[in-house]
Design a protein around this motif. Structure first.
Motif, mmCIF file in Angstrom:
data_model
loop_
_atom_site.group_PDB
_atom_site.id
_atom_site.type_symbol
_atom_site.label_atom_id
_atom_site.label_comp_id
_atom_site.label_asym_id
_atom_site.label_seq_id
_atom_site.Cartn_x
_atom_site.Cartn_y
_atom_site.Cartn_z
ATOM 1 N N PRO A 127 117.599 87.151 66.118
ATOM 2 C CA PRO A 127 116.374 87.309 65.110
ATOM 3 C C PRO A 127 115.250 87.313 66.160
ATOM 4 C CG PRO A 127 117.354 85.192 64.748
ATOM 5 C CD PRO A 127 118.228 85.957 65.560
ATOM 6 N N SER A 128 114.169 87.977 65.630
ATOM 7 C CA SER A 128 112.773 87.920 66.453
ATOM 8 C C SER A 128 112.174 86.627 66.602
ATOM 9 C CB SER A 128 111.775 88.893 65.727
ATOM 10 O OG SER A 128 111.060 88.521 64.479
ATOM 11 N N THR B 69 111.807 83.804 63.393
ATOM 12 C CA THR B 69 112.333 82.269 63.716
ATOM 13 C C THR B 69 111.411 81.327 63.367
ATOM 14 O OG1 THR B 69 114.089 83.088 64.961
ATOM 15 C CG2 THR B 69 113.580 81.037 65.410
ATOM 16 N N ALA B 70 110.092 81.688 64.056
ATOM 17 C CA ALA B 70 109.005 80.689 63.958
ATOM 18 C C ALA B 70 108.368 80.574 62.472
ATOM 19 C CB ALA B 70 107.766 80.961 64.772
ATOM 20 N N VAL B 71 108.337 81.574 61.790
ATOM 21 C CA VAL B 71 107.940 81.473 60.375
ATOM 22 C C VAL B 71 109.028 80.956 59.401
ATOM 23 C CG1 VAL B 71 107.941 83.210 58.144
ATOM 24 C CG2 VAL B 71 106.658 83.859 60.428
ATOM 25 N N HIS B 72 110.143 81.255 59.603
ATOM 26 C CA HIS B 72 111.411 80.351 59.328
ATOM 27 C C HIS B 72 111.237 78.695 59.338
ATOM 28 C CE1 HIS B 72 115.332 78.553 58.787
ATOM 29 N NE2 HIS B 72 115.560 79.418 57.726
ATOM 30 N N ASP B 73 111.207 78.465 60.694
ATOM 31 C CA ASP B 73 111.073 76.984 60.893
ATOM 32 C C ASP B 73 109.770 76.393 60.331
ATOM 33 O OD1 ASP B 73 113.419 77.473 62.523
ATOM 34 O OD2 ASP B 73 112.356 77.421 64.376
ATOM 35 N N ALA C 30 108.214 77.394 57.779
ATOM 36 C CA ALA C 30 108.776 77.209 55.895
ATOM 37 C C ALA C 30 109.659 76.330 55.651
ATOM 38 C CB ALA C 30 109.319 78.644 55.492
ATOM 39 N N VAL C 31 110.605 75.843 56.619
ATOM 40 C CA VAL C 31 111.502 74.908 56.250
ATOM 41 C C VAL C 31 110.603 73.508 56.413
ATOM 42 C CG1 VAL C 31 113.523 73.660 57.267
ATOM 43 C CG2 VAL C 31 113.408 76.183 56.895
ATOM 44 N N ALA C 32 109.888 73.510 57.536
ATOM 45 C CA ALA C 32 109.027 72.252 57.574
ATOM 46 C C ALA C 32 107.892 72.265 56.357
ATOM 47 C CB ALA C 32 108.270 72.450 58.835
ATOM 48 N N ALA C 33 107.446 73.171 55.828
ATOM 49 C CA ALA C 33 106.679 73.096 54.784
ATOM 50 C C ALA C 33 107.373 72.558 53.559
ATOM 51 C CB ALA C 33 105.925 74.435 54.624
ATOM 52 N N ARG C 34 108.500 73.270 53.346
ATOM 53 C CA ARG C 34 109.094 72.760 52.069
ATOM 54 C C ARG C 34 109.518 71.284 51.928
ATOM 55 N NH1 ARG C 34 113.990 76.789 50.899
ATOM 56 N NH2 ARG C 34 114.113 75.271 49.137
ATOM 57 N N ALA C 35 109.924 70.818 53.197
ATOM 58 C CA ALA C 35 110.152 69.369 53.601
ATOM 59 C C ALA C 35 108.913 68.555 53.172
ATOM 60 C CB ALA C 35 110.942 69.195 54.953
ATOM 61 N N ALA C 36 107.780 68.872 53.618
ATOM 62 C CA ALA C 36 106.658 68.203 53.498
ATOM 63 C C ALA C 36 106.435 68.108 51.935
ATOM 64 C CB ALA C 36 105.510 68.958 54.307
ATOM 65 N N VAL C 37 106.563 69.367 51.212
ATOM 66 C CA VAL C 37 106.288 69.364 49.876
ATOM 67 C C VAL C 37 107.206 68.382 49.131
ATOM 68 C CG1 VAL C 37 106.534 70.765 47.588
ATOM 69 C CG2 VAL C 37 105.315 71.841 49.751
ATOM 70 N N ALA C 38 108.463 68.537 49.455
ATOM 71 C CA ALA C 38 109.411 67.485 48.941
ATOM 72 C C ALA C 38 109.146 66.152 49.018
ATOM 73 C CB ALA C 38 111.048 67.909 49.265
ATOM 74 N N ARG C 39 108.681 65.865 50.153
ATOM 75 C CA ARG C 39 108.154 64.355 50.584
ATOM 76 C C ARG C 39 106.964 64.021 49.691
ATOM 77 N NH1 ARG C 39 109.219 66.001 55.632
ATOM 78 N NH2 ARG C 39 106.947 66.263 56.172
ATOM 79 N N TYR C 40 106.087 64.870 49.548
ATOM 80 C CA TYR C 40 104.781 64.749 48.733
ATOM 81 C C TYR C 40 105.030 64.436 47.300
ATOM 82 C CZ TYR C 40 100.223 65.636 46.437
ATOM 83 O OH TYR C 40 99.189 65.520 45.635
ATOM 84 N N ASP C 41 106.097 65.563 46.803
ATOM 85 C CA ASP C 41 106.272 65.317 45.707
ATOM 86 C C ASP C 41 107.059 63.951 45.205
ATOM 87 O OD1 ASP C 41 107.008 66.425 42.702
ATOM 88 O OD2 ASP C 41 109.126 66.133 43.336
ATOM 89 N N ARG C 42 107.940 63.471 46.107
ATOM 90 C CA ARG C 42 108.531 62.181 45.924
ATOM 91 C C ARG C 42 107.770 60.954 45.750
ATOM 92 N NH1 ARG C 42 112.291 64.562 49.322
ATOM 93 N NH2 ARG C 42 111.374 63.813 50.970
ATOM 94 N N GLU C 43 106.787 61.188 46.610
ATOM 95 C CA GLU C 43 105.589 60.140 46.709
ATOM 96 C C GLU C 43 104.559 59.926 45.717
ATOM 97 O OE1 GLU C 43 103.027 56.890 48.405
ATOM 98 O OE2 GLU C 43 105.138 57.519 48.577
#
Length: 100
Positions: free
Chosen positions: A4-5, A9-13, A15-28
């Motif tokens: 993959p380009s 790969t950078a965009v995917h990484d 996006a994964v980090a952003a989704r994890a941050a949103v999940a943490r924020y939602d739990r908090e």
């Protein structure tokens, strides 16, 4: 097989980090909302107990209840401060009931 380009790969990484941050924020946010609801319920429960034992006109309890109720509604809500004010009210209600 092609790799993959690096850009994708950078965009995917990211996006994964952003989704994890949103999940943490939602739990908090859910934790904070739950704590707020628990404190509100505790204050109301003890207000009802106090009214049953002492009537609605008890000045000392009203002086403790008012700041607790206000702290639950005044933005920004400081849950640590709310815990203290609700705790003071609950402690006084319990103390007075035990003495009675």
């Amino acid at each position: 097989m092609t790799e993959p380009s690096p850009e994708l790969t950078a965009v995917h990484d990211r996006a994964v980090a952003a989704r994890a941050a949103v999940a943490r924020y939602d739990r908090e946010v859910r934790r904070l909302a739950g704590a707020h609801q628990d404190l509100s319920s505790t204050l109301e429960l003890h207000r009802l107990r106090a009214a049953r034992y002492f009537g609605d006109e008890d000045r000392r309890l009203a002086e403790l209840h008012a700041p607790a109720a206000r702290a639950l509604q005044t933005v920004p809500i400081d849950l640590a401060a709310v815990r203290r004010t609700v705790g003071r009210y609950v402690d006084e209600v319990n103390r007075r009931i035990e003495e009675g």
